[in-house]
Design a protein around this motif. Structure first.
Motif, mmCIF file in Angstrom:
data_model
loop_
_atom_site.group_PDB
_atom_site.id
_atom_site.type_symbol
_atom_site.label_atom_id
_atom_site.label_comp_id
_atom_site.label_asym_id
_atom_site.label_seq_id
_atom_site.Cartn_x
_atom_site.Cartn_y
_atom_site.Cartn_z
ATOM 1 N N ALA A 236 -6.120 -7.394 -17.110
ATOM 2 C CA ALA A 236 -6.643 -6.287 -17.163
ATOM 3 C C ALA A 236 -5.967 -5.145 -18.744
ATOM 4 O O ALA A 236 -6.923 -4.593 -18.649
ATOM 5 N N MET A 237 -5.161 -5.848 -19.180
ATOM 6 C CA MET A 237 -4.827 -5.015 -20.472
ATOM 7 C C MET A 237 -6.249 -4.996 -21.010
ATOM 8 O O MET A 237 -6.786 -4.140 -22.316
ATOM 9 N N CYS A 239 -9.335 -5.943 -20.689
ATOM 10 C CA CYS A 239 -10.241 -4.894 -20.489
ATOM 11 C C CYS A 239 -10.431 -3.597 -20.455
ATOM 12 O O CYS A 239 -11.130 -2.717 -20.491
ATOM 13 N N CYS A 240 -8.763 -3.021 -20.590
ATOM 14 C CA CYS A 240 -8.799 -2.019 -19.640
ATOM 15 C C CYS A 240 -9.004 -1.129 -21.179
ATOM 16 O O CYS A 240 -9.397 -0.122 -21.968
ATOM 17 N N GLU A 241 -7.778 -2.100 -22.520
ATOM 18 C CA GLU A 241 -8.642 -1.442 -23.676
ATOM 19 C C GLU A 241 -9.918 -1.755 -24.328
ATOM 20 O O GLU A 241 -10.070 -0.381 -25.070
ATOM 21 N N GLU A 242 -10.805 -1.975 -23.986
ATOM 22 C CA GLU A 242 -12.376 -2.302 -23.910
ATOM 23 C C GLU A 242 -12.792 -1.282 -23.648
ATOM 24 O O GLU A 242 -13.293 -0.547 -24.133
ATOM 25 N N SER A 243 -12.426 -0.619 -22.483
ATOM 26 C CA SER A 243 -13.296 0.614 -21.581
ATOM 27 C C SER A 243 -12.581 1.727 -22.161
ATOM 28 O O SER A 243 -13.244 2.892 -22.700
ATOM 29 N N MET A 244 -11.204 1.930 -22.545
ATOM 30 C CA MET A 244 -10.774 3.071 -22.941
ATOM 31 C C MET A 244 -11.007 2.958 -24.595
ATOM 32 O O MET A 244 -12.061 4.203 -25.452
#
Length: 423
Positions: A236-237, A239-244
């Motif tokens: 989760a972390m 994927c969220c870092e990539e999106s951010m």
């Protein structure tokens, strides 16, 4: 020559208008947003071509949507629909109403969104406007989901997917898959909640070389939420870092806000409330600025859960009340249901019987209105992680119940089609 002409110089003709709009698009694609906006605004001031004015307004609508300036987006959408009415062209009117629908969707005014979408679908345009119907169905599905009207949302998403497949529109298919991921997160079928954004990510990899990076960022964000729900927190972390990272590169404020909210929720799942609180706060700053009231409700809900972890019950109730106020304002019944469920637990622990009864009654009312139960076994849907399956009529059941039912069709449809007999 009138005052307007003397001040701004000669009007732009059709060819010059087209050139300037394309110049703005090139600037926008190279992340020179302010210069692009300047070019398009100048087109609005000087063009004599109504079609050019309509297209320039469309560019301004898209740019302000991606910046999260939804009130400005709505302002330009209203100007665009006025231009379309002057032109009396059904294709332009369809596109104009779609942009009005999207603007209201972003501002969480879901009933208006649905109304404008229905207007679009009733327009008698050419094949050009028919190609927009998939996007109209997607916006309508998002609005129904915002109102927790799950069957209607799923029906709209499935229509949008059919349009995407019929027109070989991979971008639309990608967007619908992300929305379906969100749909199944809310109903707690986390296997499907992960499957659909993974499908979106595959589409980006296979077809998206020339697409905006926002499609990759969007699929990574929805994968992150599903991974968090599945308690796969390192995934989760990541994927969220990539999106951010993409959201920051492109100045995508709405996605930044959603990523910050998701980061906060990941830290809350790790019971690290000291890291969660500042991220909720940062997300709230952007959500308030852009006018995403449903996002604000999700933040207050997360803060309330953090307060419960810290046994700060009064603060938790205060945060839950703010959640409820926002949920009622936008009409999101599922969020209200969560508030009543959590509040019920607080009042039970404090032995406050009157408040407890009130929350139980409200909780049961929400359950009744949402119709979140399986039409076969009668048990609830969305209470825990369970595999679900929708029939072609968009009624949703537990997968295990459908498998045991065989091919007898939809029991909900059978019941609603049975007419009472009169003697």
């Amino acid at each position: 020559m009138n005052i307007f002409m003397r001040h701004f110089g000669a009007e732009m003709g059709q060819d010059q208008t087209k050139q300037q709009i394309e110049k703005g698009l090139r600037l926008y694609q190279s992340n020179q947003t302010d210069k692009a906006l300047e070019v398009w605004l100048k087109v609005l001031e000087k063009t004599a071509d109504p079609g050019g004015k309509f297209r320039a307004l469309g560019c301004l609508i898209t740019a302000h949507s991606e910046m999260g300036k939804y009130k400005e987006m709505l302002k330009y959408a209203l100007a665009q629909i006025d231009t379309a009415r002057e032109m009396e062209d059904p294709d332009y009117l369809t596109e104009g109403y779609l942009n009005l629908a999207r603007s209201n969707e972003k501002l969480c005014d879901f009933q208006k969104t649905i109304s404008y979408c229905k207007t679009c679908l009733n327009m008698q345009g050419t094949t050009v406007s028919l190609q927009l119907n998939g996007q109209v169905c997607l916006s309508m599905g998002n609005a129904f989901l915002g109102l927790s009207s799950f069957q209607n949302a799923l029906e709209s998403y499935e229509k949008a997917l059919r349009y995407a497949h019929n027109n070989d529109d991979k971008m639309l298919e990608c967007r619908v898959c992300c929305s379906l991921g969100n749909f199944y997160v809310q109903l707690k079928d986390y296997e499907k909640a992960l499957f659909f954004p993974c499908k979106a990510a595959e589409l980006v990899n296979d077809y998206g070389k020339s697409w905006s990076l926002k499609y990759r960022a969007m699929s990574q964000y929805h994968m992150s939420v599903a991974y968090r729900k599945l308690e796969r927190l390192p995934d989760a972390m990541e994927c969220c870092e990539e999106s951010m990272k993409i959201a920051l590169q492109h100045g995508d404020r709405p996605l930044q806000a959603m990523c910050l909210l998701n980061f906060a929720d990941i830290h809350r799942c790790r019971k690290d409330v000291d890291k969660a609180f500042p991220r909720y706060e940062s997300s709230m700053c952007i959500m308030t600025e852009i006018g995403n009231r449903l996002g604000q409700a999700s933040i207050y809900l997360g803060v309330g859960k953090c307060c419960l972890l810290q046994k700060e019950l009064d603060k938790a109730l205060e945060s839950l009340q703010k959640t409820q106020d926002l949920a009622e304002a936008v009409g999101n019944k599922l969020t209200s249901l969560k508030v009543h469920c959590l509040s019920e637990g607080v009042f039970r622990s404090q032995d406050q019987q009157e408040q407890l009864r009130e929350q139980v009654v409200k909780f049961l009312q929400c359950v009744e209105e949402l119709e979140l139960y399986c039409g076969m076994c009668g048990e609830s849907i969305g209470e825990k992680n369970q595999q679900l399956q929708a029939l072609p009529c968009s009624h949703i059941f537990h997968l295990k119940c459908l498998q045991s039912n065989g091919t007898k069709g939809c029991p909900k449809c059978r019941r609603s089609s049975m007419k009472p007999g009169f003697v």
